[in-house]
Design a protein around this motif. Structure first.
Motif, mmCIF file in Angstrom:
data_model
loop_
_atom_site.group_PDB
_atom_site.id
_atom_site.type_symbol
_atom_site.label_atom_id
_atom_site.label_comp_id
_atom_site.label_asym_id
_atom_site.label_seq_id
_atom_site.Cartn_x
_atom_site.Cartn_y
_atom_site.Cartn_z
ATOM 1 N N VAL A 99 0.866 -1.180 0.000
ATOM 2 C CA VAL A 99 0.000 0.000 0.000
ATOM 3 C C VAL A 99 0.904 1.232 0.000
ATOM 4 O O VAL A 99 1.818 1.327 0.836
ATOM 5 N N PRO A 100 0.689 2.158 -0.945
ATOM 6 C CA PRO A 100 1.544 3.350 -1.004
ATOM 7 C C PRO A 100 1.516 4.114 0.329
ATOM 8 O O PRO A 100 0.472 4.302 0.941
ATOM 9 N N GLY A 101 2.702 4.536 0.763
ATOM 10 C CA GLY A 101 2.814 5.327 1.984
ATOM 11 C C GLY A 101 2.898 4.519 3.260
ATOM 12 O O GLY A 101 3.082 5.092 4.336
ATOM 13 N N CYS A 102 2.767 3.200 3.199
ATOM 14 C CA CYS A 102 2.808 2.367 4.409
ATOM 15 C C CYS A 102 4.231 1.813 4.566
ATOM 16 O O CYS A 102 4.714 1.043 3.721
ATOM 17 N N ALA A 103 4.889 2.191 5.656
ATOM 18 C CA ALA A 103 6.266 1.762 5.906
ATOM 19 C C ALA A 103 6.354 0.246 6.114
ATOM 20 O O ALA A 103 7.305 -0.394 5.654
ATOM 21 N N ALA A 104 5.376 -0.347 6.793
ATOM 22 C CA ALA A 104 5.394 -1.794 7.040
ATOM 23 C C ALA A 104 5.255 -2.565 5.721
ATOM 24 O O ALA A 104 5.964 -3.556 5.495
ATOM 25 N N CYS A 105 4.358 -2.105 4.851
ATOM 26 C CA CYS A 105 4.195 -2.752 3.535
ATOM 27 C C CYS A 105 5.494 -2.652 2.738
ATOM 28 O O CYS A 105 5.935 -3.623 2.118
ATOM 29 N N LEU A 106 6.108 -1.474 2.756
ATOM 30 C CA LEU A 106 7.341 -1.250 2.011
ATOM 31 C C LEU A 106 8.457 -2.153 2.539
ATOM 32 O O LEU A 106 9.198 -2.768 1.764
ATOM 33 N N GLU A 107 8.568 -2.287 3.855
ATOM 34 C CA GLU A 107 9.614 -3.126 4.448
ATOM 35 C C GLU A 107 9.421 -4.595 4.052
ATOM 36 O O GLU A 107 10.378 -5.287 3.685
ATOM 37 N N LEU A 108 8.176 -5.071 4.067
ATOM 38 C CA LEU A 108 7.908 -6.465 3.690
ATOM 39 C C LEU A 108 8.134 -6.690 2.195
ATOM 40 O O LEU A 108 8.640 -7.743 1.794
ATOM 41 N N ALA A 109 7.785 -5.710 1.369
ATOM 42 C CA ALA A 109 8.027 -5.822 -0.071
ATOM 43 C C ALA A 109 9.526 -5.848 -0.360
ATOM 44 O O ALA A 109 9.990 -6.588 -1.232
ATOM 45 N N GLU A 110 10.299 -5.053 0.374
ATOM 46 C CA GLU A 110 11.762 -5.056 0.200
ATOM 47 C C GLU A 110 12.356 -6.384 0.654
ATOM 48 O O GLU A 110 13.272 -6.910 0.027
ATOM 49 N N ARG A 111 11.822 -6.948 1.739
ATOM 50 C CA ARG A 111 12.273 -8.252 2.219
ATOM 51 C C ARG A 111 11.993 -9.322 1.152
ATOM 52 O O ARG A 111 12.840 -10.182 0.879
ATOM 53 N N GLN B 133 -1.070 -10.790 5.483
ATOM 54 C CA GLN B 133 -1.632 -10.691 6.840
ATOM 55 C C GLN B 133 -1.668 -9.235 7.299
ATOM 56 O O GLN B 133 -2.673 -8.777 7.860
ATOM 57 N N HIS B 134 -0.604 -8.516 7.069
ATOM 58 C CA HIS B 134 -0.540 -7.097 7.441
ATOM 59 C C HIS B 134 -1.640 -6.323 6.723
ATOM 60 O O HIS B 134 -2.338 -5.508 7.350
ATOM 61 N N GLN B 135 -1.803 -6.561 5.436
ATOM 62 C CA GLN B 135 -2.827 -5.813 4.685
ATOM 63 C C GLN B 135 -4.222 -6.147 5.152
ATOM 64 O O GLN B 135 -5.088 -5.279 5.188
ATOM 65 N N ARG B 136 -4.470 -7.414 5.502
ATOM 66 C CA ARG B 136 -5.802 -7.783 6.006
ATOM 67 C C ARG B 136 -6.113 -7.089 7.321
ATOM 68 O O ARG B 136 -7.247 -6.651 7.547
ATOM 69 N N THR B 137 -5.123 -6.992 8.186
ATOM 70 C CA THR B 137 -5.397 -6.403 9.502
ATOM 71 C C THR B 137 -5.301 -4.886 9.508
ATOM 72 O O THR B 137 -6.071 -4.224 10.226
ATOM 73 N N GLU B 138 -4.420 -4.297 8.734
ATOM 74 C CA GLU B 138 -4.179 -2.851 8.789
ATOM 75 C C GLU B 138 -4.842 -2.061 7.664
ATOM 76 O O GLU B 138 -5.055 -0.855 7.823
ATOM 77 N N HIS B 139 -5.111 -2.671 6.544
ATOM 78 C CA HIS B 139 -5.604 -1.918 5.384
ATOM 79 C C HIS B 139 -6.930 -2.448 4.862
ATOM 80 O O HIS B 139 -7.220 -2.318 3.678
ATOM 81 N N ARG B 140 -7.697 -3.020 5.721
ATOM 82 C CA ARG B 140 -8.996 -3.564 5.308
ATOM 83 C C ARG B 140 -9.846 -2.448 4.746
ATOM 84 O O ARG B 140 -10.062 -1.435 5.397
ATOM 85 N N ALA B 141 -10.334 -2.645 3.523
ATOM 86 C CA ALA B 141 -11.141 -1.592 2.875
ATOM 87 C C ALA B 141 -12.613 -1.741 3.185
ATOM 88 O O ALA B 141 -13.125 -2.781 3.429
#
Length: 133
Positions: A91-103, A125-133
């Motif tokens: 998700v753009p702007g999300c540091a946790a998403c960016l870190e996992l994508a880099e990993r 899992q992060h997107q389901r819990t933090e970015h649920r639309a």
């Protein structure tokens, strides 16, 4: 039925009773004619007095065998990916998403498919819990 070498033209399909195969006439080599399997492959020598023009049935059969052999040699393509099997996008702007994508990318570069899969699971899992639309 015998034929004379004058009737042999390059590319013409001939039946060789000695090998029970149909081959494409290539050229003469000493006392023999050179035939190549339909669809390609190693040439073989045949007695020019024994070969004859291939019948329609023999030509079709040789063509079908060549297509089947070629199909067995080509690796099958993987099925198209559906949305659930595609790697998740951060998700753009999300540091946790960016870190996992880099990993995930680091694991991919290192050919570590297990770590790549782990990163994808964690990102989902992060997107389901933090970015649920």
């Amino acid at each position: 039925m015998t034929t004379t070498s004058e009737s042999h033209e390059p590319g013409r399909l001939l039946y060789d009773p000695a090998t029970d195969r149909v081959g494409e006439y290539r050229d003469r080599a000493g006392p023999y004619v050179m035939l190549r399997p339909v669809g390609g492959g190693a040439e073989w020598q045949a007695d020019p007095e024994k070969v004859r023009p291939a019948t329609d049935r023999e030509r079709i059969g040789a063509g079908v065998r060549a297509v089947n052999q070629r199909a067995r040699g080509v690796p099958s393509l993987p099925p198209p990916l559906d949305e659930a099997s595609r790697p998740p996008r951060p998700v753009p702007g999300c540091a946790a998403c960016l870190e996992l994508a880099e990993r995930r990318e680091a694991a991919r570069v290192a050919y570590d498919r297990s770590a790549e899969t782990d990163a994808n699971v964690l990102l989902r899992q992060h997107q389901r819990t933090e970015h649920r639309a």
